[in-house]
Design a protein around this motif. Sequence first.
Motif, PDB file in Angstrom:
ATOM      1  N   ARG A  38       0.784  -1.228   0.000  1.00  0.00           N
ATOM      2  CA  ARG A  38       0.000   0.000   0.000  1.00  0.00           C
ATOM      3  C   ARG A  38       0.821   1.286   0.000  1.00  0.00           C
ATOM      4  O   ARG A  38       0.262   2.372   0.092  1.00  0.00           O
ATOM      5  CB  ARG A  38      -0.918   0.014   1.231  1.00  0.00           C
ATOM      6  CG  ARG A  38      -1.989  -1.083   1.232  1.00  0.00           C
ATOM      7  CD  ARG A  38      -3.066  -0.770   0.225  1.00  0.00           C
ATOM      8  NE  ARG A  38      -4.180  -1.704   0.329  1.00  0.00           N
ATOM      9  CZ  ARG A  38      -4.406  -2.701  -0.512  1.00  0.00           C
ATOM     10  NH1 ARG A  38      -3.575  -2.892  -1.530  1.00  0.00           N
ATOM     11  NH2 ARG A  38      -5.440  -3.504  -0.368  1.00  0.00           N
ATOM     12  N   LYS A 534      -4.056  -0.124 -10.280  1.00  0.00           N
ATOM     13  CA  LYS A 534      -4.698  -1.162  -9.479  1.00  0.00           C
ATOM     14  C   LYS A 534      -4.674  -0.785  -8.000  1.00  0.00           C
ATOM     15  O   LYS A 534      -5.653  -0.981  -7.280  1.00  0.00           O
ATOM     16  CB  LYS A 534      -3.998  -2.497  -9.700  1.00  0.00           C
ATOM     17  CG  LYS A 534      -4.663  -3.672  -8.988  1.00  0.00           C
ATOM     18  CD  LYS A 534      -3.940  -4.984  -9.307  1.00  0.00           C
ATOM     19  CE  LYS A 534      -4.599  -6.142  -8.557  1.00  0.00           C
ATOM     20  NZ  LYS A 534      -3.863  -7.418  -8.796  1.00  0.00           N
ATOM     21  N   ARG A 537      -7.434   1.827  -7.157  1.00  0.00           N
ATOM     22  CA  ARG A 537      -8.770   1.251  -7.071  1.00  0.00           C
ATOM     23  C   ARG A 537      -8.916   0.402  -5.809  1.00  0.00           C
ATOM     24  O   ARG A 537      -9.959   0.432  -5.152  1.00  0.00           O
ATOM     25  CB  ARG A 537      -9.049   0.415  -8.321  1.00  0.00           C
ATOM     26  CG  ARG A 537     -10.470  -0.128  -8.414  1.00  0.00           C
ATOM     27  CD  ARG A 537     -11.519   0.986  -8.496  1.00  0.00           C
ATOM     28  NE  ARG A 537     -11.408   1.753  -9.705  1.00  0.00           N
ATOM     29  CZ  ARG A 537     -12.102   1.495 -10.820  1.00  0.00           C
ATOM     30  NH1 ARG A 537     -12.949   0.496 -10.867  1.00  0.00           N
ATOM     31  NH2 ARG A 537     -11.967   2.269 -11.873  1.00  0.00           N
ATOM     32  N   GLU A 538      -7.871  -0.350  -5.442  1.00  0.00           N
ATOM     33  CA  GLU A 538      -7.942  -1.197  -4.249  1.00  0.00           C
ATOM     34  C   GLU A 538      -8.065  -0.367  -2.976  1.00  0.00           C
ATOM     35  O   GLU A 538      -8.811  -0.724  -2.058  1.00  0.00           O
ATOM     36  CB  GLU A 538      -6.715  -2.096  -4.169  1.00  0.00           C
ATOM     37  CG  GLU A 538      -6.713  -3.225  -5.197  1.00  0.00           C
ATOM     38  CD  GLU A 538      -5.476  -4.093  -5.076  1.00  0.00           C
ATOM     39  OE1 GLU A 538      -4.521  -3.711  -4.363  1.00  0.00           O
ATOM     40  OE2 GLU A 538      -5.464  -5.170  -5.708  1.00  0.00           O
ATOM     41  N   LYS A 541     -11.609   0.958  -2.771  1.00  0.00           N
ATOM     42  CA  LYS A 541     -12.546  -0.091  -2.381  1.00  0.00           C
ATOM     43  C   LYS A 541     -12.378  -0.453  -0.912  1.00  0.00           C
ATOM     44  O   LYS A 541     -13.364  -0.753  -0.219  1.00  0.00           O
ATOM     45  CB  LYS A 541     -12.346  -1.326  -3.271  1.00  0.00           C
ATOM     46  CG  LYS A 541     -12.742  -1.093  -4.727  1.00  0.00           C
ATOM     47  CD  LYS A 541     -12.763  -2.364  -5.536  1.00  0.00           C
ATOM     48  CE  LYS A 541     -14.051  -3.134  -5.258  1.00  0.00           C
ATOM     49  NZ  LYS A 541     -14.271  -4.223  -6.236  1.00  0.00           N
TER      50      LYS A 541
END
Length: 591
Positions: A38, A534, A537-538, A541
Amino acid sequence: MGMEIAMIDRDPLSRVLHIDLSRRRFWIVDRRDLFEKRLGGAGVAINLLSEECPKGGDPFSPDNPIVLAVGPLTGVFPIASKTVAMFKSPHIGNLGESHAGGRSAVSIRMAGYGAIVVKGASPNPIYLVVESGKVHFRNASALWGMTSFTAGRAIREKEPGPGIRTIMRIGRAGERLVRYACVITETYRHFGRLGLGAVFGSKKLKAIMVTGKRSLKVNDIVQYRKVYGEIFEPLVSSPAMRKYHDLGTAMNVSALNELGALPTRNLEKARFESAHEITGERFAERHLGRRIACAHCPTSCIHLAALREPYETERYFYKTRMVCYDYEPIYSLGAMIGVSSTEGLLKLFDEAEALGLDAMSAGVTLAWATEAMQKGLISDRETAGLKLQWEDHETYLKALRHITDQPNDFYRALARGVEHASSVYGGADFALAFGGNEMPGYHTGPSAYAGYMTGARHSHLDGAGYGIDQKFQALGGKPTADAIAEALLSEESWRQVLSSLVICYFGREIYIVDTVLKALKLVGYTFTPDDLLKLGREVLKAKYAFKNREGFDFRKLRIPRRILETATPLGRISESFVLEAIQSFGTKLGS
């Protein structure tokens, strides 16, 4: 995610400092697993919040964590200068996220941490002193009740020493658990929205001081200088960044007023007839005292006004206070409540800062209360004798103090924001809150409002809907609801990457994908463009997973009727159209 990582020797980014206020203890955990996935900032903070915050917990419970996180570019490249704070918000009941500049991010990084997690609650007022490998628990009983200014000065004097230092503290609003109380850092920067100050207050935590003395290394000094120059040069020479330096965000007052997008008198209108009196140009001409910058930022967008006031009993003697100003408080404590005096505005800004109130929520709350009084929903019995009237900054000053001190049920309701106050006293149609959070100062069109309601923070800074509206306006066509949803989702997903790197959004046109990849490589991360997209977006979410876990539901969002009644630059807004855009956003997100 198909990426490789080679952490630089002695880089402490993956170390997470845990502090338990209840037991007065601390420990450090290496979370390389988390930082590898992250990066830092928002990406790390949402994972830590989800791990540490019990489902359905009271935001004022000792178990509600305060998570502070920085990123891998902090202290290495310009304007990677934000600290991301996450917590369960007492204001909206789900995700609380707020970003602050100043020296906080660099101080945390140089103290040897990538994140700090504070849990528990002290039985007595306390402040923390965080150093590399050490945490000191100091008695703050003498500081409790002090303004944010006085508390900061007292801690600076009591805790001298070398290093890069930040002091994050609250005023009386946080102590009194005003749901939109903020945390002030370096006097002129804030964790402004969603009530972090109230979470500090619930823990009897007056302040956190962090001092860092470490240094950082990069892999290739020659390439580092090249990439650094590619970032630094446009930060000081591009027209947009030059405007931030010259006028700051206050430059938006004129532009938005001309568009018919400046919310005025609780959005009864979208143009303020006295806007020319409170523009960035007017503040600069009359009051600009100096400009300052966040750590490792060459732009110096923070503008300080010199407020000069005479002493009542001494002729020709004056006291001068430096007061920070920018677009958001000018909108919320100016146009939104009809105040056109720059001196009156500076007094309101100064009072909000001293008390530790979020300026946007405070201004919108006062605007609702003023209209509620005009419409007879409340009287001077509720307002403790105050007659709230547009333009009357002296009465509004008293009202800010009443919101903080909460002398009766009405002010206790105002201290919970307009969503709650209107549920008690009526006037929901003109209570301008979205997902529970008071509106920002952009009445640009449907994208802005869809963005306020769908953004993870219910903020104009999420999907930048105000900018999307202006792009559609420039194209001359009417956007579809699906096009708005796609634009919001795309923008907010990329901003999760920037906020995981803790890049100031003012530099978003400079930190494009290629630049981010080159900067990351120099601090030991190998990513691909697809990896970054990616990741964004993760993270988004993951934020929605937390929000949904805590009761958020797109279907429960309320659209205040006032936004449908006042025309935007794109015409009047249709409720069904905004609802369609919200539904499309949720479907595309998969929430």
